[in-house]
Design an enzyme around this catalytic site. Structure first.
Site, PDB file in Angstrom:
ATOM      1  N   ARG A   1     -33.796-123.463 -12.682  1.00  8.69           N
ATOM      2  CA  ARG A   1     -34.244-121.674 -13.046  1.00  8.69           C
ATOM      3  C   ARG A   1     -34.413-120.942 -14.474  1.00  8.69           C
ATOM      4  O   ARG A   1     -34.979-120.640 -14.035  1.00  8.69           O
ATOM      5  CB  ARG A   1     -33.403-120.806 -11.979  1.00  8.69           C
ATOM      6  CG  ARG A   1     -33.040-120.160 -10.909  1.00  8.69           C
ATOM      7  CD  ARG A   1     -34.386-119.230 -10.207  1.00  8.69           C
ATOM      8  NE  ARG A   1     -33.676-118.459  -9.000  1.00  8.69           N
ATOM      9  CZ  ARG A   1     -33.171-118.515  -7.695  1.00  8.69           C
ATOM     10  NH1 ARG A   1     -34.060-119.798  -7.362  1.00  8.69           N
ATOM     11  NH2 ARG A   1     -33.497-117.744  -6.995  1.00  8.69           N
TER      12      ARG A   1
ATOM     13  N   ARG B   1     -38.753-109.303   4.462  1.00  9.85           N
ATOM     14  CA  ARG B   1     -37.937-111.043   4.710  1.00  9.85           C
ATOM     15  C   ARG B   1     -36.441-109.520   5.363  1.00  9.85           C
ATOM     16  O   ARG B   1     -35.456-109.524   6.497  1.00  9.85           O
ATOM     17  CB  ARG B   1     -37.497-111.743   3.270  1.00  9.85           C
ATOM     18  CG  ARG B   1     -36.795-112.630   4.015  1.00  9.85           C
ATOM     19  CD  ARG B   1     -37.040-113.876   3.327  1.00  9.85           C
ATOM     20  NE  ARG B   1     -36.753-113.109   1.613  1.00  9.85           N
ATOM     21  CZ  ARG B   1     -36.103-113.799   0.519  1.00  9.85           C
ATOM     22  NH1 ARG B   1     -36.813-115.222   0.680  1.00  9.85           N
ATOM     23  NH2 ARG B   1     -35.999-113.885  -0.639  1.00  9.85           N
TER      24      ARG B   1
ATOM     25  N   ARG C   1     -34.369-109.971  -9.371  1.00  6.68           N
ATOM     26  CA  ARG C   1     -34.494-111.071  -9.600  1.00  6.68           C
ATOM     27  C   ARG C   1     -35.550-111.531 -10.040  1.00  6.68           C
ATOM     28  O   ARG C   1     -36.164-112.572 -10.231  1.00  6.68           O
ATOM     29  CB  ARG C   1     -34.001-111.771  -8.011  1.00  6.68           C
ATOM     30  CG  ARG C   1     -32.694-112.014  -7.439  1.00  6.68           C
ATOM     31  CD  ARG C   1     -32.727-111.251  -6.394  1.00  6.68           C
ATOM     32  NE  ARG C   1     -32.704-112.539  -5.169  1.00  6.68           N
ATOM     33  CZ  ARG C   1     -33.300-112.642  -4.272  1.00  6.68           C
ATOM     34  NH1 ARG C   1     -34.154-111.203  -3.127  1.00  6.68           N
ATOM     35  NH2 ARG C   1     -34.060-113.707  -3.701  1.00  6.68           N
TER      36      ARG C   1
HETATM   37  P1  AMP Z   1     -32.988-118.302  -3.691  1.00  6.99           P
HETATM   38  O1  AMP Z   1     -32.403-118.503  -1.908  1.00  6.99           O
HETATM   39  O2  AMP Z   1     -33.186-119.634  -4.668  1.00  6.99           O
HETATM   40  O3  AMP Z   1     -33.692-116.696  -3.960  1.00  6.99           O
HETATM   41  O4  AMP Z   1     -31.432-118.162  -4.510  1.00  6.99           O
HETATM   42  C1  AMP Z   1     -30.914-117.237  -3.931  1.00  6.99           C
HETATM   43  C2  AMP Z   1     -29.619-116.892  -5.407  1.00  6.99           C
HETATM   44  O5  AMP Z   1     -29.170-117.884  -4.796  1.00  6.99           O
HETATM   45  C3  AMP Z   1     -30.475-116.768  -6.499  1.00  6.99           C
HETATM   46  O6  AMP Z   1     -30.692-115.517  -6.454  1.00  6.99           O
HETATM   47  C4  AMP Z   1     -28.599-117.050  -6.969  1.00  6.99           C
HETATM   48  O7  AMP Z   1     -27.691-115.709  -7.206  1.00  6.99           O
HETATM   49  C5  AMP Z   1     -28.685-117.976  -7.075  1.00  6.99           C
HETATM   50  N1  AMP Z   1     -29.029-119.402  -7.321  1.00  6.99           N
HETATM   51  C6  AMP Z   1     -30.014-119.998  -6.343  1.00  6.99           C
HETATM   52  N2  AMP Z   1     -30.832-121.435  -7.265  1.00  6.99           N
HETATM   53  C7  AMP Z   1     -30.201-120.900  -8.274  1.00  6.99           C
HETATM   54  C8  AMP Z   1     -30.562-121.731  -9.792  1.00  6.99           C
HETATM   55  N3  AMP Z   1     -30.756-123.042 -10.136  1.00  6.99           N
HETATM   56  N4  AMP Z   1     -29.668-121.030 -10.338  1.00  6.99           N
HETATM   57  C9  AMP Z   1     -28.363-120.065 -11.061  1.00  6.99           C
HETATM   58  N5  AMP Z   1     -28.529-119.103  -9.461  1.00  6.99           N
HETATM   59  C10 AMP Z   1     -28.924-119.565  -8.236  1.00  6.99           C
END
Ligand code: AMP
Length: 202
Positions: free
Chosen positions: A95, A134, A151
């Site tokens: 990320r 969603r 985000r």
């Molecule tokens: P996602 O389902 O990929 O949108 O991830 C949901 C949440 O998990 C994000 O908004 C972050 O809080 C955390 N998260 C997921 N992947 C990462 C990552 N690579 N680095 C830091 N936080 C993460």
């Protein structure tokens, strides 16, 4: 789709709502490789009430990023598991640039470069719309209007440099994501086949 393929190391990039999770699951199924999603792993830890889960729960709910040292350690452990030895599809990691550099280093250590980096491209307004939808369907804690904005902001600030980083490798393929799931997957399938042929030929 393909048969008996192995060692496809796929990275999916794109903003929230671009369909990364959906497409990653389809790639994993078609190629028989694990879908490695840091978001799913964190949500599973929250649901299981582990120490990690308790630590990351408020961070996820706010839409901020979990600290790099936690996330990188989690991925290092996950990619070392047996089922990832024949390939993987990574979704939600890296990320930011620090995570991308850590991933490059990890893959260098085990001699397994990325086969392809797929970028799912989508306008912010469509991302917002999809996340709002969603929220109604799944009730994810981080699909509140504030967390959605945070985000997207973090995506532009921290994750877009990761796109630049992988553009420089010549392995990045852009996919227009404002289409149906099968349409996007068809294009991804072609890109994966081309990457596989290139790997076989080299
Ligand atoms: P996602 O389902 O990929 O949108 O991830 C949901 C949440 O998990 C994000 O908004 C972050 O809080 C955390 N998260 C997921 N992947 C990462 C990552 N690579 N680095 C830091 N936080 C993460």
């Amino acid at each position: 789709m393909p048969s008996g393929i192995s060692r496809m190391n796929v990275l999916l990039l794109g903003p929230q709502g671009s369909g990364k999770g959906t497409q990653a699951a389809k790639i994993a199924e078609a190629y028989g490789i694990p879908h490695v999603s840091t978001g799913d792993m964190f949500r599973a830890a929250v649901a299981a009430g582990t120490e990690l889960g308790r630590r990351v729960e408020p961070i996820l709910a706010s839409g901020q990023l979990v600290p790099d040292e936690i996330t990188i350690a989690l991925i290092r452990e996950r990619l070392a598991q047996e089922d990832a030895s024949e390939g993987f599809v990574l979704d939600g990691f890296p990320r930011n640039l620090a995570q991308a550099e850590a991933l490059d280093e990890m893959l260098r250590e085990i001699g397994r470069p990325l086969s392809i980096v797929l970028l799912l491209e989508l306008d912010d307004e469509i991302c917002r719309e999809r996340m709002r939808k969603r929220a109604e369907l799944e009730g994810r804690a981080d699909d509140t209007p504030e967390a959605i904005e945070r985000r997207l902001e973090i995506y532009h600030r921290d994750t877009e440099p990761v796109v630049e980083h992988y553009l420089a490798t010549g392995r990045l393929v852009k996919v227009h994501a404002e289409r149906t799931i099968p349409e996007v997957f068809a294009e991804i399938g072609q890109a994966l086949e081309a990457a596989r042929e290139r790997e076989v030929a080299s």
